[in-house]
Scaffold this active site. Structure first.
Site, short mmCIF file in Angstrom:
data_model
loop_
_atom_site.label_atom_id
_atom_site.label_comp_id
_atom_site.label_asym_id
_atom_site.label_seq_id
_atom_site.Cartn_x
_atom_site.Cartn_y
_atom_site.Cartn_z
N CYS A 278 0.77 -1.30 0.04
CA CYS A 278 0.10 -0.60 0.10
C CYS A 278 0.52 2.01 -0.06
O CYS A 278 0.80 2.06 -0.84
CB CYS A 278 -1.42 -0.11 1.21
N GLN A 280 3.78 2.12 -0.50
CA GLN A 280 4.00 3.65 -1.90
C GLN A 280 3.15 3.17 -3.49
O GLN A 280 3.02 4.40 -3.93
CB GLN A 280 5.42 2.25 -2.48
C1 UDX Z 1 -6.24 -5.18 -2.70
C2 UDX Z 1 -5.45 -4.00 -3.69
O1 UDX Z 1 -4.70 -4.43 -4.01
C3 UDX Z 1 -5.49 -2.46 -2.27
O2 UDX Z 1 -5.43 -1.10 -3.58
C4 UDX Z 1 -7.03 -2.10 -1.46
O3 UDX Z 1 -6.35 -1.85 -0.89
C5 UDX Z 1 -7.74 -3.75 -1.72
O4 UDX Z 1 -7.79 -5.04 -1.75
P1 UDX Z 1 -5.06 -7.04 -1.74
O5 UDX Z 1 -6.01 -7.87 -1.49
O6 UDX Z 1 -3.79 -6.94 -0.51
O7 UDX Z 1 -5.52 -5.52 -2.18
O8 UDX Z 1 -4.67 -7.97 -2.98
P2 UDX Z 1 -4.65 -9.20 -3.06
O9 UDX Z 1 -3.64 -10.04 -2.73
O10 UDX Z 1 -3.40 -8.78 -5.30
O11 UDX Z 1 -5.59 -9.83 -4.14
C6 UDX Z 1 -6.66 -9.08 -5.28
C7 UDX Z 1 -7.21 -10.49 -5.21
O12 UDX Z 1 -8.67 -9.66 -6.69
C8 UDX Z 1 -6.53 -11.40 -6.44
O13 UDX Z 1 -6.80 -12.56 -5.73
C9 UDX Z 1 -6.78 -10.96 -8.20
O14 UDX Z 1 -6.94 -12.67 -8.10
C10 UDX Z 1 -8.56 -10.97 -7.32
N1 UDX Z 1 -9.02 -10.35 -9.11
C11 UDX Z 1 -8.08 -9.63 -9.52
C12 UDX Z 1 -9.71 -10.70 -9.45
O15 UDX Z 1 -10.72 -11.91 -8.56
N2 UDX Z 1 -10.54 -10.26 -10.48
C13 UDX Z 1 -10.00 -8.96 -11.53
O16 UDX Z 1 -10.55 -8.86 -12.28
C14 UDX Z 1 -8.68 -8.73 -10.35
C1 UDX Z 2 -0.68 -0.37 6.01
C2 UDX Z 2 -1.77 0.41 6.63
O1 UDX Z 2 -1.28 0.45 8.04
C3 UDX Z 2 -3.18 -0.03 6.76
O2 UDX Z 2 -4.03 0.90 7.55
C4 UDX Z 2 -3.42 -0.09 5.24
O3 UDX Z 2 -4.50 -0.49 5.38
C5 UDX Z 2 -2.52 -0.95 5.10
O4 UDX Z 2 -1.37 -0.12 4.34
P1 UDX Z 2 0.34 -2.61 5.77
O5 UDX Z 2 1.24 -2.37 5.18
O6 UDX Z 2 -0.47 -3.75 5.69
O7 UDX Z 2 -0.57 -1.10 6.00
O8 UDX Z 2 1.68 -2.73 7.47
P2 UDX Z 2 2.08 -2.11 8.63
O9 UDX Z 2 2.10 -1.72 9.99
O10 UDX Z 2 1.66 -0.26 7.92
O11 UDX Z 2 3.40 -1.52 7.98
C6 UDX Z 2 4.07 -1.12 6.30
C7 UDX Z 2 5.47 -0.68 6.68
O12 UDX Z 2 6.32 0.49 7.33
C8 UDX Z 2 6.37 -2.44 7.12
O13 UDX Z 2 7.20 -2.33 6.25
C9 UDX Z 2 6.87 -2.15 7.92
O14 UDX Z 2 7.85 -3.05 8.60
C10 UDX Z 2 7.37 -0.67 8.68
N1 UDX Z 2 6.92 0.31 9.50
C11 UDX Z 2 5.94 0.02 10.17
C12 UDX Z 2 7.86 0.89 10.14
O15 UDX Z 2 9.35 0.85 9.62
N2 UDX Z 2 8.19 1.52 11.06
C13 UDX Z 2 7.05 1.75 12.06
O16 UDX Z 2 6.87 2.74 13.08
C14 UDX Z 2 5.85 1.03 11.72
#
Ligand code: UDX
Ligand code: UDX
Length: 464
Positions: A278, A280
């Site tokens: 998320c 980046q």
């Molecule tokens: C996704 C999005 O990447 C993110 O932007 C959003 O915040 C939450 O949903 P995530 O669940 O982590 O995050 O993604 P991913 O694990 O890649 O799951 C997406 C799923 O959608 C995959 O299993 C993929 O196969 C499916 N997909 C994708 C479909 O079923 N239909 C499509 O057309 C494209």
């Molecule tokens: C993030 C947001 O926290 C969440 O609310 C959103 O829905 C999706 O993106 P996620 O990426 O799953 O969640 O994990 P997060 O705990 O936020 O960590 C993100 C990255 O930041 C990791 O690589 C973690 O190691 C790093 N991090 C986090 C740090 O380097 N320092 C910190 O203090 C906290």
């Protein structure tokens, strides 16, 4: 759908967001039928098996308790949409890798495809809920696609309901969220749709924690929340460099400033940089949006958060190479952790990818251990950006435990903060390694003072 009450839910996308979120809704709302649909046959098969496709603490019992009762996983996307009153869209929105906005804009093709399928299949009234993180104003485009493509008398309301769960803590985040955010239109139908979704969450979330806003505020808040969280990490990481120059300790500084209730203690842990699917992606998306709306100063401000994140990773590699007498060519280096954070098997944008690739470019031999990540995923993540299959075959191995990674290594590099790394037998590891035995702790997870006592050369982030 009887009156304004939702009875049947479907979710398109069985990923890290869609799977756990729907499992929680099914667990908390036994009166609702919830179906998660995905194109990916293997992924759905895994959701229906004993070994779920994602590792998330506490997820297995939640799924086991509801699967087959009111939670179903299927590849029958049409059937799931046709049966649903309310459809969550949780498909991926990766950064665009072609054409206009390459490397920055969100690629909305899966969102558009989902909208077209929904339009094609739907009859009656449907509530469409954007769960995926998308650029602000996407709900407008989704509505246009739905209305232009329906061949029946179907009607649609589009809501925004971003997910704030973090991987590794998804179950507690879902069970007791800081807030649920729901954005909707201001018409009577829009308000009714918002209330229908509020009623779903109100089964377990206190009403005062369910915020309702206009659509654009909700869409934008998700991007801004991630931008602010990422910004805190880049801020403390920038200060970690200054600590190293001045003799200050970044953890002491973080603690001191975090006790100010206006700043707060969380998200101030300095590291090799943030990763994950998320931060980046959403920052790039925010930067692109600002540029598109003619706000270059705002775009530049947020872009700097990403630049510091990249710099922190290369700074860490530079430190390794310099400390090891300016050459790591042919040296075995044990890598502890590959996931982007602890308690997940997710490697998307993991800082370990960049660090490992840079070490391979320096011709090191990597011995990688991670307790949850599939070795094939490590291989696939490292491939590319100048790392050819031949390099991985000759210079990378996957180890089944940390001691194997340390054996005959010149250095140990910690890249993920797995709890198990805190209790390693460092005396044994010292004996296994070549001397001088270097430790580079990118997560401040290893006991630095103990390590020095054993004889290790220790390098951590942000300690002078
Ligand atoms: C996704 C999005 O990447 C993110 O932007 C959003 O915040 C939450 O949903 P995530 O669940 O982590 O995050 O993604 P991913 O694990 O890649 O799951 C997406 C799923 O959608 C995959 O299993 C993929 O196969 C499916 N997909 C994708 C479909 O079923 N239909 C499509 O057309 C494209
Ligand atoms: C993030 C947001 O926290 C969440 O609310 C959103 O829905 C999706 O993106 P996620 O990426 O799953 O969640 O994990 P997060 O705990 O936020 O960590 C993100 C990255 O930041 C990791 O690589 C973690 O190691 C790093 N991090 C986090 C740090 O380097 N320092 C910190 O203090 C906290």
């Amino acid at each position: 759908m009887s009156g304004r009450q939702v009875e049947t839910i479907c979710c398109l996308g069985a990923g890290y967001v869609g799977g756990p979120t729907m499992a929680m809704i099914a667990a908390k709302c036994p009166h609702l039928q919830v179906t998660v649909a995905d194109l990916n046959i293997q992924r759905i098969a895994a959701w229906n098996s004993a070994i779920l496709p994602i590792y998330e603490p506490g997820l297995d019992p939640v799924v086991a308790g509801v699967r087959g009762r009111n939670l179903h996983f299927t590849t029958d996307i049409h059937g799931a949409i046709a049966a649903a009153d309310l459809i969550f869209v949780s498909v991926g929105t990766p950064t665009k890798s072609y054409g206009i906005g390459t490397g920055r804009a969100a690629d909305l093709r899966y969102i558009e495809a989902a909208a077209r399928v929904i339009a094609e299949v739907s009859e009656g009234h449907k509530i469409i809920v954007e769960k995926s993180t998308i650029p602000v104003r996407t709900a407008g485009a989704v509505r246009t696609i739905l209305e232009a493509n329906t061949t029946s008398n179907a009607t649609f309301e589009v809501l925004s309901n971003p997910e704030f769960l973090a991987e590794g803590t998804a179950i507690q985040d879902l069970e007791s969220p800081d807030r649920i955010l729901i954005g909707g239109g201001n018409t009577a139908a829009g308000k009714a749709a918002v209330e229908a979704l509020v009623a779903v969450y109100a089964n377990w979330v206190p009403r005062e924690r369910i915020l309702t806003t206009n659509l654009w505020s909700s869409e934008l808040s998700k991007l801004v929340a991630n931008a602010f969280l990422a910004q805190r990490i880049s801020s403390i990481n920038s200060i970690s460099a200054l600590c190293e120059k001045t003799g200050a300790d970044v953890d002491e500084v973080a603690h001191a400033i975090g006790m100010d209730s206006r700043i707060g203690p969380r998200f101030l842990k300095s590291s090799i940089g943030f990763g994950g699917s998320c931060f980046q992606k959403d920052l790039l998306n925010l930067v692109y949006l600002c540029e598109s709306f003619g706000l270059p100063e705002v775009a530049k401000y947020w872009n700097q958060v990403l630049r510091i994140n990249d710099w922190q990773k290369s700074r860490f590699v530079g430190k390794i190479v310099r400390a090891m007498f300016n050459t790591i060519n042919g040296k075995r280096i044990g890598i502890l952790g590959f996931a982007f954070k602890k308690d997940t098997n997710d490697t998307r944008e993991s800082p370990a990818i960049r660090v490992c690739r840079d070490l391979l470019h320096e011709r090191a031999h990597l011995a990688i251990y991670d307790p949850q990540v599939d070795p094939n995923i490590i291989y696939q993540e490292l491939l590319g950006d100048g790392v050819a299959p031949t390099i991985l075959e000759s210079n990378m191995e996957i180890c089944s435990d940390p001691y194997a990674a340390a054996n005959k290594s010149h250095a140990l590099v910690a890249l993920t903060e797995w709890d198990e790394f805190q209790t390693l037998d460092m005396g044994r590891i010292y004996e296994l390694m070549l001397k001088p035995a270097f430790v580079f702790d990118g997560r401040d997870i290893l006991p630095a003072e103990d390590l020095k006592g054993h004889g290790f050369e220790v390098f951590t982030i942000g300690k002078g």
